[in-house]
Design a protein around this motif. Structure first.
Motif: not given
Length: 457
Positions: A187-205
């Motif tokens: 992602v690129t945040t609202r203030d322009g920085n680059n970042a990595q996120r881990v989206l875990d959907l394993g427990d979500k039907p």
């Protein structure tokens, strides 16, 4: 929605899909020297018929029941009692063709549907697809918020695959989720920085009902506007004079940047009077409202007593909206990629339906198809073409399933023939026909039941 839109759109959709599918069988059969007797769009009583002027005298028919079609070829197995096929015509009978020719003719129908989808997607990319940049709004207490996503993040890649638009985001999330529920998102945040996120959907039907995949993950398009869609009787909103259709410009001197931010402000001010700036039609109105106290998860929070929803502000539209357009060759390649993505996703979802991970209520029938055909047609040509491509892919994938009566069932028989060196027996084909008929009948009943329940709800 008017039936004057739904019915013609549905008939055009089914007409195109059936014609293309059957033309695939017809074209390959003719090229491989098989004699075609009839090309029919629809079943039942012919409404229109034309006989070709060549030696084959092919009948071209449009029949009364539009839900399907067929190509009838010369075949000794279908020769009724008393009929005789002239000796010189026998080499052109379908049943006398070598295995690869029969397989090619059968496979040509689904292939034509995939080629149609590629062409349609390519055309839409050449004409230009109106879409939005993948900038998200994040709801609290969802997988996205737990992963650290913030409202205003721009998603740039999922598992290393670049994301160019909101449509790309939706497709890639579903495609990669079906590979693994743990997604690496850049992602690129609202203030322009680059970042990595881990989206875990394993427990979500994610596919147990028909609600939106992104919404379950906690993500939606960052439209920046908060609107009042309904006011509850006796609520703080009604007492203050709020009305459905009002748009919130500011609350307590702050312009909320999302529905979530607006709700947070209301919840923090139980029993305290707040000043709202509202746009009502063309006028700006000042309203004082005192959120009522209510219990939520063991805490006392403020409640407006109104249904709130997102709307896209002019500023957000100017920043996020764009037209995705490519040259002919790039558009064609993207059409191939998107058709492949949709085909794989469709097949995987069908497989997970058998294991119970995808709810059977997701199966749709002709009524739902008609409704979506009408809705997409009313939006515009681009939306209708996109819908046409999706249904064409679904038809292609469905017909390739190894179910007797479908093209995939015939291909399964041909694979058995290739292995054992001889065709399956007439008895096996008869049993398979009955099994296939039963399976398709059950599927149709389920689809019609789901259509009926959607109408009732």
């Amino acid at each position: 929605m008017s039936l004057l839109i739904i019915i013609p759109a549905f008939l055009v959709t089914i007409g195109i899909l059936v014609t293309v599918h059957e033309f695939g069988h017809y074209w390959v059969a003719r090229r491989l020297g098989v004699k075609v007797l009839r090309f029919s769009i629809g079943f039942g009583k012919p409404l229109w018929k034309r006989v070709s002027k060549d030696a084959d005298r092919v009948e071209y028919v449009v029949a009364a029941l539009p839900l399907g079609g067929y190509v009838k070829m010369l075949d000794e197995r279908e020769c009724e009692a008393g009929c005789e096929i002239p000796e010189h015509e026998l080499p052109r009978a379908f049943n006398r063709q070598v295995l690869w020719k029969r397989a090619a003719i059968v496979f040509a129908g689904p292939l034509a549907n995939f080629l149609l989808a590629i062409a349609v997607y390519a055309l839409t990319f050449v004409l230009g697809v109106d879409t939005f940049r993948p900038v998200v709004e994040v709801r609290a207490d969802t997988p996205a918020s737990i992963a650290g996503f913030q409202t205003g993040d721009t998603l740039t890649a999922i598992n290393g695959e670049p994301v160019a638009s909101w449509d790309d985001l939706h497709m890639l999330l579903v495609e990669d989720y079906l590979k693994s529920p743990r997604l690496e998102v850049s992602v690129t945040t609202r203030d322009g920085n680059n970042a990595q996120r881990v989206l875990d959907l394993g427990d979500k039907p994610m596919f147990k009902d028909e609600s939106d995949f992104l919404n379950k993950a906690g993500l939606s398009l960052w439209t920046r506007g908060t609107g009042i869609s309904g006011v509850l009787a006796g609520s703080a909103a009604e007492q203050a004079g709020l009305q459905a259709g009002d748009k919130v410009l500011s609350v307590a001197g702050t312009s909320p940047q999302s529905v979530h931010e607006f709700i947070q402000i209301i919840q923090k001010h139980a029993g305290q009077t707040l000043s709202l700036q509202i746009r009502r039609g063309d006028n700006d109105v000042s309203i004082n409202v005192t959120p009522q106290s209510k219990e939520l998860d063991g805490k006392t929070v403020g409640s407006l007593g109104a249904n709130v929803g997102a709307y896209m502000t002019d500023a957000a539209r100017a920043e996020l909206a764009f037209t995705q357009r490519y040259g002919v060759f790039e558009a064609l390649w993207r059409g191939v990629v998107k058709t492949k993505q949709m085909s794989v996703v469709t097949l995987k979802l069908m497989g997970r339906m058998l294991t119970g991970e995808v709810a059977l209520k997701n199966v749709s029938g002709p009524v739902t198809i008609a409704q979506f055909a009408g809705a997409s047609a009313s939006i515009g040509l681009g939306a209708f073409l996109g819908f046409l491509a999706i249904v064409s892919i679904s038809l292609g994938v469905l017909n390739l399933l190894p179910v007797p009566m479908l093209d995939g069932g015939h291909l399964m028989y041909y694979l058995i023939e290739l292995v054992k060196g001889s065709p399956v027996s007439a008895e096996v084909e008869a049993v398979g026909f009955r099994i296939g008929m039963a399976l398709i009948g059950c599927l149709m009943v389920l689809a019609l039941y789901n259509d009926f329940m959607r109408l009732m709800n």
